[in-house]
Design a protein around this motif. Structure first.
Motif, PDB file in Angstrom:
ATOM      1  N   ARG A 173      59.189  64.613   5.569  1.00 16.72           N
ATOM      2  CA  ARG A 173      59.372  64.667   6.786  1.00 16.72           C
ATOM      3  C   ARG A 173      60.542  65.661   7.202  1.00 16.72           C
ATOM      4  NH1 ARG A 173      58.602  59.365   9.480  1.00 16.72           N
ATOM      5  NH2 ARG A 173      59.995  59.489  11.062  1.00 16.72           N
ATOM      6  N   LYS A 174      61.517  66.065   6.566  1.00 12.64           N
ATOM      7  CA  LYS A 174      62.362  67.055   7.101  1.00 12.64           C
ATOM      8  C   LYS A 174      61.741  68.652   6.829  1.00 12.64           C
ATOM      9  CE  LYS A 174      66.135  64.299   5.887  1.00 12.64           C
ATOM     10  NZ  LYS A 174      67.263  64.382   4.672  1.00 12.64           N
ATOM     11  N   LYS A 175      61.221  68.694   6.221  1.00 11.44           N
ATOM     12  CA  LYS A 175      60.368  69.649   5.882  1.00 11.44           C
ATOM     13  C   LYS A 175      59.255  70.232   6.909  1.00 11.44           C
ATOM     14  CE  LYS A 175      58.731  72.544   2.833  1.00 11.44           C
ATOM     15  NZ  LYS A 175      57.341  73.003   0.887  1.00 11.44           N
ATOM     16  N   HIS A 176      58.287  68.734   7.551  1.00 12.24           N
ATOM     17  CA  HIS A 176      57.687  68.767   8.143  1.00 12.24           C
ATOM     18  C   HIS A 176      58.191  69.549   9.763  1.00 12.24           C
ATOM     19  CE1 HIS A 176      54.106  68.301  10.846  1.00 12.24           C
ATOM     20  NE2 HIS A 176      54.408  66.692  11.640  1.00 12.24           N
ATOM     21  N   GLU A 177      59.360  68.615   9.651  1.00 12.78           N
ATOM     22  CA  GLU A 177      59.862  68.563  11.163  1.00 12.78           C
ATOM     23  C   GLU A 177      60.668  70.239  11.175  1.00 12.78           C
ATOM     24  OE1 GLU A 177      62.997  66.329  10.859  1.00 12.78           O
ATOM     25  OE2 GLU A 177      61.934  64.390  11.293  1.00 12.78           O
ATOM     26  N   ARG A 178      61.048  70.193  10.041  1.00 13.68           N
ATOM     27  CA  ARG A 178      61.828  72.918  10.266  1.00 13.68           C
ATOM     28  C   ARG A 178      60.247  72.873  10.252  1.00 13.68           C
ATOM     29  NH1 ARG A 178      63.809  71.317   4.999  1.00 13.68           N
ATOM     30  NH2 ARG A 178      66.450  70.749   4.972  1.00 13.68           N
TER      31      ARG A 178
END
Length: 363
Positions: free
Chosen positions: A358-363
Motif C-alpha cells: 500500500r505504501k509503495k502504491h501510494e508513492r
C-alpha cells in the motif's frame, strides 16, 4: 476505551509474567516427549527463534504505534476484510482464556482440593479475572510490578534448592536421535510462550515512550524465556526425560523431590504460588484484551459492559472445551502450536506485506 498509560518497566514486567504464564508448570513435558534428553537444547533453540517472532511482532506494532491490532487491521486490509480478520482474532484470546481456566481447575482439583467440582474452581477464578480486567491495563501492570518482586524471590529459592539434585547423566547421550527431534521440540517451545505474545499488539498504544517498545518487548520475552529454559533443563537434569514426559505437571513433580536436611522438604507450594501468580496475570491480560478487541469491533466505547457476559461464556466454555486433563494436554501439545502460528506469524507477515504494498502504491 481505556485511556490510561503504562511505563516501559511495567510493560517489560508484564511481558515477563505472561511469557512465563502457565508454561512454567506444563511446558517441560512437551519437548521432553519429542526431544527426550535433548529437551534442554530444544528450549534454547526455541528461545532464540522465539525472539525473532517477538521482533516480528514489535515491527508490526511500529507500523501504527498509536493504533491497536483491531484498528490497523482495518487501516491496512480495508474496513470489511479488517473486521473479518479481527473477528477471527478474538477467538484466539477467547479459547486461550477458556483453556487456561480449565487448566487451573484441573490442577486444583487434582492436587489441592480433590473433592471440589471443577466448575466451582473455574467459576471462582473467573470472578477474580473479571475483577482484574475491570480495573484496566494500568492497574494490571502496576500490580504486576509488586508481585514480580515476590515471584523473583520464590524462583531464586526454588532454583537454589534444586541445584544439589542435578545429575548430568540424565542429559546423556547428547543428540542421540539427531538434530530433527530438537527442532521439532523447539517448535512447541516457540509456540506456547512466544507466539502467544501477539496479544500485546492490542496494548502498545497504551505504553509510554513508543520508540523503545520493541526493545522492551525483546528484553521481557528474553527474561521470561530464560526462566523457562532453566525450568525445562532442571526437569530433565533431575527427573530425567522419561518421568518428565509422563507427568501432566512435571515442574510440580520436580518440586516434590526437594529435600534439604531434615527440615526443608515438600516445598511444592512455592512452585504452586509462582504458577498461579503468573497464570493469573496471563489469563487476566488475555481476558482484558478479548473484551477491548470485541468492543472496538462492535464500536462500543466502554469495554467494561462486556466483562460479565463474557465471564459467563468463559466459565461454560472452560468446562466444554475438554472432557478431562489427559485429553486437554494431548490436544494442546499436538494442535495448539499451529493455531498460535496462524495469528502470531502469518497474520503479522500478512499485515507487513500488505502495508508495504500500500505504501509503495501510494508513492
Amino acid at each position: 476505551m481505556d485511556n490510561k498509560k503504562i511505563d516501559l518497566p511495567q510493560f517489560t514486567i508484564l511481558v515477563i509474567l505472561i511469557t512465563i504464564g502457565d508454561s512454567i508448570l506444563v511446558l517441560p513435558a512437551i519437548p521432553a516427549a519429542i526431544a527426550k534428553q535433548d529437551a534442554w537444547l530444544s528450549a534454547i533453540l526455541g528461545l532464540l527463534i522465539g525472539l525473532f517472532v517477538v521482533y516480528l511482532l514489535g515491527t508490526v506494532g511500529k507500523l501504527y504505534p498509536h493504533l491497536t491490532l483491531v484498528e490497523y487491521n482495518e487501516k491496512i486490509l480495508g474496513k470489511w476484510p479488517g473486521i473479518f480478520v479481527s473477528i477471527l482474532f478474538i477467538f484466539y484470546p477467547l479459547l486461550s482464556v477458556a483453556a487456561h481456566v480449565r487448566e487451573i481447575g484441573d490442577f486444583t482439583t487434582t492436587h489441592i482440593m480433590t473433592n471440589t467440582p471443577v466448575i466451582m474452581v473455574n467459576l471462582l477464578f473467573v470472578v477474580i479475572i473479571v475483577m482484574g480486567a475491570r480495573l484496566g491495563i494500568e492497574v494490571i501492570a502496576r500490580s504486576g510490578e509488586i508481585f514480580f518482586f515476590f515471584f523473583t524471590i520464590l524462583f531464586v529459592v526454588f532454583v537454589i534448592a534444586l541445584v544439589p539434585l542435578i545429575d548430568l547423566k540424565n542429559v546423556q547421550p547428547i543428540l542421540e536421535g539427531g538434530i530433527q527431534p530438537v527442532i521439532d521440540g523447539a517448535f512447541t517451545v516457540v509456540a506456547f510462550p512466544f507466539m502467544e505474545l501477539v496479544v500485546f499488539l492490542m496494548v502498545l498504544p497504551y505504553v509510554n515512550h513508543q520508540k523503545k517498545i520493541r526493545k522492551s518487548f525483546l528484553i521481557g520475552s528474553l527474561c521470561g524465556g530464560l526462566v523457562l529454559v532453566i525450568i525445562i533443563s532442571f526437569t530433565i537434569l533431575i527427573l530425567g526425560y522419561d518421568l518428565t514426559q509422563r507427568s501432566f505437571y512435571p515442574t510440580f513433580a520436580l518440586a516434590k523431590v526437594i529435600r534439604i536436611g531434615d527440615f526443608l522438604e515438600r516445598i511444592e507450594v512455592i512452585l504452586a504460588v509462582m504458577w498461579i501468580l503468573t497464570t493469573y496475570y496471563k489469563i487476566t491480560f488475555y481476558f482484558y484484551i478479548l473484551n477491548v478487541a470485541l468492543a472496538q469491533i462492535v464500536r462500543i466505547k466502554e469495554y467494561k459492559v462486556l466483562l460479565y457476559p463474557m465471564g459467563m461464556i468463559i466459565t461454560v466454555l472452560s468446562i466444554v472445551i475438554s472432557p478431562n486433563a489427559a485429553y486437554f494436554n494431548d490436544t494442546i501439545s499436538k494442535y495448539w502450536p499451529f493455531y498460535d502460528s496462524t495469528f502470531s506469524v502469518f497474520l503479522p507477515l500478512l499485515l507487513l506485506i500488505v502495508a508495504f504494498i500500500r505504501k509503495k502504491h501510494e508513492r
